[in-house]
Design a protein around this motif. Structure first.
Motif, mmCIF file in Angstrom:
data_model
loop_
_atom_site.group_PDB
_atom_site.id
_atom_site.type_symbol
_atom_site.label_atom_id
_atom_site.label_comp_id
_atom_site.label_asym_id
_atom_site.label_seq_id
_atom_site.Cartn_x
_atom_site.Cartn_y
_atom_site.Cartn_z
ATOM 1 N N GLN A 60 0.825 -1.208 0.000
ATOM 2 C CA GLN A 60 0.000 0.000 0.000
ATOM 3 C C GLN A 60 0.859 1.258 0.000
ATOM 4 O O GLN A 60 0.555 2.231 -0.692
ATOM 5 C CB GLN A 60 -0.943 -0.007 1.204
ATOM 6 N N ALA A 61 1.951 1.244 0.780
ATOM 7 C CA ALA A 61 2.844 2.406 0.840
ATOM 8 C C ALA A 61 3.512 2.629 -0.518
ATOM 9 O O ALA A 61 3.704 3.772 -0.950
ATOM 10 C CB ALA A 61 3.890 2.204 1.934
ATOM 11 N N ASP A 64 0.986 4.253 -2.743
ATOM 12 C CA ASP A 64 0.550 5.593 -2.325
ATOM 13 C C ASP A 64 1.613 6.194 -1.392
ATOM 14 O O ASP A 64 1.541 6.058 -0.181
ATOM 15 C CB ASP A 64 -0.801 5.479 -1.599
ATOM 16 N N SER A 66 2.215 8.948 -0.126
ATOM 17 C CA SER A 66 1.819 9.833 0.979
ATOM 18 C C SER A 66 1.605 9.033 2.261
ATOM 19 O O SER A 66 1.795 9.544 3.368
ATOM 20 C CB SER A 66 0.545 10.608 0.611
ATOM 21 N N LEU A 67 1.211 7.781 2.119
ATOM 22 C CA LEU A 67 1.031 6.923 3.290
ATOM 23 C C LEU A 67 2.370 6.683 3.988
ATOM 24 O O LEU A 67 2.442 6.588 5.212
ATOM 25 C CB LEU A 67 0.448 5.557 2.877
ATOM 26 N N ASN A 70 3.861 7.975 7.482
ATOM 27 C CA ASN A 70 3.316 7.684 8.800
ATOM 28 C C ASN A 70 3.414 6.200 9.146
ATOM 29 O O ASN A 70 3.505 5.345 8.255
ATOM 30 C CB ASN A 70 1.840 8.113 8.849
ATOM 31 N N TYR A 73 2.976 2.423 8.065
ATOM 32 C CA TYR A 73 3.452 2.245 6.683
ATOM 33 C C TYR A 73 4.953 2.501 6.569
ATOM 34 O O TYR A 73 5.666 1.834 5.817
ATOM 35 C CB TYR A 73 2.667 3.163 5.740
ATOM 36 N N GLY A 105 -3.824 0.609 10.845
ATOM 37 C CA GLY A 105 -3.285 0.177 9.551
ATOM 38 C C GLY A 105 -3.788 -1.204 9.165
ATOM 39 O O GLY A 105 -4.207 -1.452 8.025
ATOM 40 N N SER A 108 -7.408 -1.274 8.003
ATOM 41 C CA SER A 108 -7.693 -0.744 6.674
ATOM 42 C C SER A 108 -7.032 -1.564 5.574
ATOM 43 O O SER A 108 -7.339 -1.392 4.397
ATOM 44 C CB SER A 108 -7.247 0.722 6.581
#
Lengths: 297, 297
Positions: A60-61, A64, A66-67, A70, A73, A105, A108
């Protein structure tokens, strides 16, 4: 049977108890419950489920960026397993700050897919993933003595359940092959599901965190029985073991002690209270170093 | 087997389906789920569990006259069963006002007792309570054709579960004797339990209202399987039947139609949508009048 157990007081306590149960307890009340991580299979250097989730979070990171600023991620993208292991250890020590970020995390990562799609993801993971240091697939990381104990109990009329803080639907696709325990006898943590148009899909809402005092609640909810044998290895298993001990029947509480740095791992973090209670309350402690002739099959 | 079923299209549909399942579906996936009230046993003039609860509420009202001014204690003290039946019928028609008052009373009626004490209360009720019009104990109010169906399915490798809106821990003490279904295969509504000092005690917090779209969620939670046979009789069973229908395997949806005023009861209230869907969706409707040679053993 119990070939991987060394002769000694632990093995004798098990054999004596099972003999007593066969005599004194009706077969349908011979219910045994087993924690999974650290009790039936290896939980170090991190929970197997964390490896599964870290791979998803890293994917996922990567998709994306932007993830990736944080947690969790950032740690996933960097392969920082220590951050994840700390989250769990700190939880057992009373600090849930990292675990909360991790849980958000996790919740989701697998959202809005059907239960069948989730099971397929889990199967794909186990088809290829290997333990980072033991040099074997995760599906070969079950403890041979505990698997033998499951078979020994079954041969004596017991019904075995897994009662784990791990994800119910993460364990289910592999527990039959690993332990001979079918999905309907796997009790674990879960996220909420929602029904629509003939299917069940995952939500981002946690349902049960199957740990500590929730374990007895969920055992009753699922089985309508009070177990007579409970096995665990951490502070999260204390209430489950005590629940088994307070019934009307003879009972056995088994606590696995991780004290074998050569063949497995040597640690007490997260098990401090349980190890203390074992001595004051009369639970049976299973030392990996002293009681198990073989650790992994 | 199935001696209490008349020959005809319903019995043929069942026998044909079971034959197909034995050929096409692995034994461990032959899961069948049955609603209880109105599907396995008689639910009129009111749910059996209401009789149990009304007796408790009446005892409480007698002990504390200030309670007796309000519902549901007023109706319980007056023996006004209609008020209770209406609460449920109105729920299925979209009006929950009476059901909420009833639920509050129910939740406080069995609070702060252990699960073992609750089971003893239930057993004491069933040891003496009789159906108000059928002239038989509640424990003899199971439908003979459905009990035969349970045995027929087992003989063909199926595993049967009860999936009822009724109370999980109200059913469990009697399902083995009534239906041959053990407590671990009873899924129902529940109140929250809390663990302390080795025991589980009831709280006043509802946990699950096991009805409608919650039934498939709870089936998966408990079994990790999608059933291939689902049987019900009311609007609250629609999602469970559709869940079974949407799987990859052959499946059967059975809807019991209450149309026999002579031997049982004749009603459609609370089943209007289900009866409509049965015709449009191809479920198998079981007419008590036309399909059952015997209703009660």
């Amino acid at each position: 049977m119990l070939e991987s157990w060394k002769d000694g007081p632990t093995k004798s306590a098990i054999v004596d108890f099972v003999g007593r149960a066969v005599t004194d307890v009706p077969a349908d009340e011979r219910v045994a419950v087993f924690d999974n991580d650290g009790t039936l299979w290896c939980e170090k250097p991190a929970y197997v489920q964390l490896d599964f989730l870290i791979r998803l979070l890293a994917e996922q990171a990567a998709a994306d960026p932007s993830l990736a600023e944080n947690q969790p991620y950032k740690a996933a993208a960097a392969g920082d397993l220590t951050w994840f292991g700390d989250a769990v250890t700190k939880h057992y020590q009373g600090d849930d700050s990292q675990l909360k970020a991790l849980a958000a995390g996790i919740l989701s990562a697998n959202t809005a897919i059907t239960t069948e799609e989730h099971a397929a993801r889990v199967r794909a993971f186990f088809a290829e993933a290997e333990h980072p240091t033991l040099g074997r697939p995760y599906t070969a990381c079950g403890y041979a003595p505990m698997v033998e104990l499951l078979r020994y109990l079954e041969a004596n009329g017991f019904t075995n359940y897994i009662v784990s803080g791990g994800g119910r639907d993460f364990m289910r696709p592999v527990t039959a092959a690993l332990y001979g325990i079918p999905p309907e006898r796997v009790i674990g943590s879960s996220v909420g599901l929602i029904y629509a148009d003939g299917d069940l899909r995952t939500t981002t809402q946690p349902e049960f965190l199957n740990d500590g005092p929730i374990k007895p609640v969920r055992i009753w909810g699922r089985t309508g029985r009070r177990p007579i044998l409970a096995a665990g290895n951490s502070n999260g298993d204390i209430e489950m073991l005590e629940y088994a001990r307070h019934g009307a029947h003879p009972s056995l509480q088994l606590l696995v002690r991780h004290d074998d740095a050569v063949r497995e791992f040597d640690y007490t973090a997260g098990a401090e209270k349980a190890l203390e209670l074992a001595t004051t309350t009369g639970w049976t402690v299973t030392s990996i170093r002293d009681d198990w002739a073989t650790v992994f099959a």
